[in-house]
Design a protein around this motif. Structure first.
Motif, short mmCIF file in Angstrom:
data_model
loop_
_atom_site.label_atom_id
_atom_site.label_comp_id
_atom_site.label_asym_id
_atom_site.label_seq_id
_atom_site.Cartn_x
_atom_site.Cartn_y
_atom_site.Cartn_z
N LEU A 149 -3.42 0.56 8.28
CA LEU A 149 -2.85 1.96 8.34
C LEU A 149 -3.12 2.57 7.09
O LEU A 149 -3.01 2.08 5.80
CB LEU A 149 -1.21 1.41 8.34
N THR A 150 -3.53 3.84 7.53
CA THR A 150 -3.57 4.73 6.36
C THR A 150 -2.79 6.08 7.05
O THR A 150 -2.25 6.22 7.87
CB THR A 150 -4.89 5.35 6.12
N PHE A 151 -2.55 7.15 5.91
CA PHE A 151 -1.64 8.22 6.01
C PHE A 151 -1.94 9.46 5.84
O PHE A 151 -2.58 9.95 4.58
CB PHE A 151 -0.34 7.59 5.21
N GLU A 152 -1.80 10.47 6.64
CA GLU A 152 -2.24 11.75 6.67
C GLU A 152 -1.28 12.56 7.26
O GLU A 152 -1.28 13.86 7.08
CB GLU A 152 -3.47 11.95 7.64
N SER A 153 -0.19 12.22 7.74
CA SER A 153 1.13 12.83 8.31
C SER A 153 2.39 11.89 7.86
O SER A 153 2.23 10.68 7.71
CB SER A 153 0.77 13.38 9.52
N GLY A 154 3.45 12.48 8.49
CA GLY A 154 4.65 11.63 8.29
C GLY A 154 4.65 10.68 9.56
O GLY A 154 3.92 10.51 10.38
N VAL A 155 5.20 9.44 9.00
CA VAL A 155 5.38 8.19 10.06
C VAL A 155 6.57 7.60 9.90
O VAL A 155 7.35 7.68 8.89
CB VAL A 155 4.28 7.23 9.50
N ASP A 156 7.00 7.32 10.99
CA ASP A 156 8.23 6.57 10.99
C ASP A 156 8.28 5.40 12.16
O ASP A 156 8.48 5.83 13.43
CB ASP A 156 9.71 7.55 11.47
#
Length: 258
Positions: A149-156
């Motif tokens: 998992l990598t992050f470029e925007s909001g996540v929930d």
């Protein structure tokens, strides 16, 4: 009295989400996080190894106001243990003490926030290829793609049937957080990103860049206890140094050695 809603370490803050299933009058995070707990001087034996650990035992029982919004009697015991190397262990035990013979159901999460150098430099290992419910898309069910998992925007997201170990790898700080959990089959991953962060009164506009919430949880399937029955969940958190191998962190070695 003690209220467990404070920073445990410089890299972590968190609290218990004692969330009761199918009860619309309750806050989405339950009420355990907003109550004062008592320190228990002589608790019943905890089935955890506290050798070489400093610990405190806490207990929460429902008040008259709590009984009005959720009419069930319970005992919620929490042991917070700190190891000599800085490892944190949280053990929760919830018992149904109803005298009317009625069972009750609830969901649960340790709402833990981790401090990271920069959210775009973080990857999470252990949740790849798993199914998840996306709270940003009406809880539709999807399958995670990719090798991390990598992050470029909001996540929930609520990940289902997760392994007992999850690693949060911070490339810039060369540090890995390892979550080791028992009795908590799910995992929540959350970051509000910029627009939602600005709309939250208790969240700084840019704080989303330096945090990630990864929660050990039991959410998809509510836990049901009959009178006298007890549920136990445990979470152990540790921070270990990560080394580069051919320009990349080696999360598998971290997971295998933890």
């Amino acid at each position: 009295m003690f209220k467990p809603h404070s920073r445990f370490f410089c890299f972590l803050k968190g609290y218990n989400c004692f969330v009761f299933a199918n009860h619309g009058t309750l806050d989405s995070h339950g009420f355990a996080r907003n109550r004062f707990w008592a320190v228990e001087d002589d608790p019943p034996p905890f089935p955890t190894n506290t050798l070489n650990k400093a610990f405190v035992d806490l207990i929460l029982k429902p008040s008259e106001e709590d009984m009005k919004i959720w009419p069930h009697s319970f005992e919620f015991r929490l042991r917070v243990a700190l190891g000599p190397g800085g490892d944190l262990m949280l053990t929760s035990r919830i018992r149904n003490t109803n005298s009317d013979g009625k069972p009750f159901s609830f969901t649960f999460a340790y709402h833990t926030y981790f401090s990271v150098s920069e959210i775009s430099e973080v990857r999470v290992e252990g949740l790849e290829t798993l199914d998840y419910l996306d709270n940003l898309q009406n809880k539709e069910r999807f399958t995670e793609q990719g090798d991390a998992l990598t992050f470029e925007s909001g996540v929930d997201k609520i990940y289902l049937n997760t392994p007992t170990k999850i690693a949060i790898i911070d490339h810039e700080k060369k540090r890995t957080f390892v979550l080791h959990k028992d009795g908590l089959p799910d995992a929540v991953v959350w970051n509000p990103w910029d627009k939602k962060a600005k709309a939250m009164a208790d969240f700084g506009d840019d704080e989303y860049k330096h945090m990630l919430c990864v929660e050990a949880a039991a959410i998809e399937k509510a836990i049901t206890l009959k009178p006298g029955e007890e549920w136990k969940g445990r979470l152990e958190l540790s921070a270990v140094s990560s080394s580069y191998c051919s320009g990349q962190l080696d999360p598998q070695r971290v997971l295998q050695s933890s």
